[in-house]
Design an enzyme around this catalytic site. Structure first.
Site, mmCIF file in Angstrom:
data_model
loop_
_atom_site.group_PDB
_atom_site.id
_atom_site.type_symbol
_atom_site.label_atom_id
_atom_site.label_comp_id
_atom_site.label_asym_id
_atom_site.label_seq_id
_atom_site.Cartn_x
_atom_site.Cartn_y
_atom_site.Cartn_z
ATOM 1 N N HIS A 80 -5.471 17.901 -44.413
ATOM 2 C CA HIS A 80 -4.360 18.520 -45.375
ATOM 3 C C HIS A 80 -3.513 17.389 -45.416
ATOM 4 C CE1 HIS A 80 -5.192 22.424 -43.374
ATOM 5 N NE2 HIS A 80 -5.883 22.446 -44.288
ATOM 6 N N HIS A 106 3.068 25.942 -44.597
ATOM 7 C CA HIS A 106 3.541 24.624 -44.147
ATOM 8 C C HIS A 106 3.299 23.642 -45.102
ATOM 9 C CE1 HIS A 106 5.707 21.751 -41.696
ATOM 10 N NE2 HIS A 106 4.614 20.855 -41.607
ATOM 11 N N HIS A 124 8.610 30.052 -33.726
ATOM 12 C CA HIS A 124 7.913 28.955 -33.266
ATOM 13 C C HIS A 124 8.679 27.701 -32.843
ATOM 14 C CE1 HIS A 124 3.401 30.177 -34.967
ATOM 15 N NE2 HIS A 124 4.315 31.178 -35.599
ATOM 16 N N HIS A 131 -0.693 24.337 -46.703
ATOM 17 C CA HIS A 131 -1.645 24.658 -45.897
ATOM 18 C C HIS A 131 -1.165 25.827 -44.853
ATOM 19 C CE1 HIS A 131 0.123 21.193 -43.692
ATOM 20 N NE2 HIS A 131 -0.060 21.885 -42.628
ATOM 21 N N GLU A 186 -2.695 15.384 -41.982
ATOM 22 C CA GLU A 186 -3.031 16.011 -40.862
ATOM 23 C C GLU A 186 -4.818 16.401 -40.837
ATOM 24 O OE1 GLU A 186 -1.340 20.002 -40.508
ATOM 25 O OE2 GLU A 186 0.487 19.028 -40.284
#
Length: 427
Positions: free
Chosen positions: A359, A328, A285, A365, A334
């Site tokens: 979060h 993460h 990613h 999360h 967030e």
């Protein structure tokens, strides 16, 4: 039909709704053409560096100072812009906002969470809106921060001092701090959506670094309206937001009486479907910062006061890679919302259009069990995610939540259950 917009982000524009209304050689001549008044709206300190200086000269029928004294609107403030007070380390998820009944835009706002405020010139608050009535003779002005509108259902018409913006789900609109405006339904009985109220530095395009000149949101796709004005007399109301409190002032004319203007402190809109997604073509990613549409920088380089990021339709082609967002823990907080479709990390339900999740900083999360199992066992051929649009307001500040956000019928009590079914595979 003539295009009602001017193109480009951060440009210095000029526009006039009547020929000859815009002064050519001076900003404030002794007498402005066709009997107008010259007025400057500043979005930055006068002595800000040139590339950060924000202002517009407005040529209007009457000066803005023509209104009666502001009086507090305590009951409306308590119902709408309630102050976030509670820090909560738990992952939180909300249902869509229940209908506020027969309401205009101001009456239909509800605050969910946020950080900072106008006094500190930092942070963000996240609001939801649900309304079905035009504002009529009521207008709004937010002295605290910029409003970033994210329509979720129903198109809206945002009338501002520099012109009119029509925005539908899949588009965003920004009205800068201090500008007067009005929000009305556009061809729909009910409009719902999200607002990010940015108290910090104004939104700008993120730096592209190694990406180069192209990619992400392109400045030419940002549209600011051409001049349009209301020459109306009668009994009008200006609702102002000052340090989180609403105040009301009577006026005898519409405040949207700007016939011509020039400057770079303007309202604007952007079609999220024009975002040029950057992604991996090999493995693993890239960090989610590659999805940033707009950023409000902080005084710490590379650390945002607020980032506005989206997760739009895109190709997924990574090899030997778990493709949904990875598990993460983040130093940033967030808040996520869903405009339409399904978010690829939450396939078991619960995260629905019009809803949201939080979060907070260093709150763990990631994908739910259903999304994890599907992605872990999927054939890794190129696939295209379609008909989806999620977004995120990400901030370096911890978000506090409001009493309203803790309501039993609004807050989902079982959000953590989506992660409880992970099996132990270790051998």
């Amino acid at each position: 039909m003539e295009n009602q917009y001017l193109s480009g982000f951060g440009n210095h524009f000029s526009s006039e709704a009547r020929p000859g209304a815009l002064p050519v050689d001076q900003n404030s001549p002794q007498k402005v053409a066709i009997g107008l008044y010259a007025e400057q709206l500043s979005g930055s300190a006068f002595t800000a560096p040139r590339n950060h200086n924000l202002y517009s000269w407005l040529y209007r029928i009457r000066p803005s100072v023509m209104h009666k004294a502001f009086v507090p609107m305590k009951e409306l403030t308590a119902k709408t812009f309630t102050k976030p007070q509670h820090i909560n380390p738990n992952q939180m998820r909300w249902n869509p906002l229940a209908s506020s009944g027969d309401a205009d835009f101001v009456e239909g706002i509800r605050t969910v969470c946020g950080a900072g405020g106008a006094e500190d010139h930092r942070g963000i608050e996240v609001h939801l809106y649900s309304f079905n009535k035009p504002m009529g003779k009521r207008y709004f002005m937010n002295a605290d921060g910029d409003f970033l509108f994210v329509p979720q259902s129903g198109s809206v018409q945002i009338k501002t001092e520099v012109g009119v913006i029509d925005a539908e789900p899949g588009e965003i609109a920004v009205v800068p701090r201090g500008m007067k405006f009005q929000v009305n339904p556009l061809g729909a009985a009910k409009c719902t959506g999200y607002i990010g109220e940015n108290f910090g530095s104004p939104f700008q395009l993120p730096e592209l670094g190694p990406i180069g000149a192209n990619g992400l949101a392109h400045r030419r796709h940002f549209l600011t309206p051409k001049a349009a004005f209301e020459d109306l007399e009668g009994q009008f109301e200006l609702v102002g937001k000052f340090s989180g409190q609403l105040w009301s002032a009577e006026m005898t004319h519409s405040p949207l009486d700007v016939v011509a203007w020039h400057g770079n402190y303007v309202s604007y809109k952007y079609d999220l479907r024009k975002f040029n997604v950057i992604n991996t073509v090999s493995y693993d990613h890239p960090d989610p910062s590659i999805f940033t549409v707009l950023t409000s920088p902080s005084e710490i380089p590379g650390t945002a006061n607020v980032d506005f990021a989206i997760f739009p339709p895109r190709w997924m082609v990574a090899e030997n890679t778990f493709r949904p967002p990875y598990f993460h823990r983040n130093c940033m907080s967030e808040y996520m919302g869903l405009i339409y479709g399904e978010y690829d990390a939450k396939t078991a339900g619960g995260f629905v259009p019009g809803g949201g999740s939080l979060h907070n900083f260093y709150s763990a999360h990631g994908p739910d069990v259903d999304a994890f199992e599907k992605a872990s066992n999927a054939e890794l051929k190129p696939i295209r995610l379609t008909a989806t649009m999620a977004f995120m307001f990400e901030s370096r500040s911890p978000y506090r939540v409001t009493d309203f956000a803790m309501g039993k019928d609004f807050l989902q009590a079982d959000y953590q259950s989506c992660w409880q079914g992970f099996k132990k595979h270790f051998k």
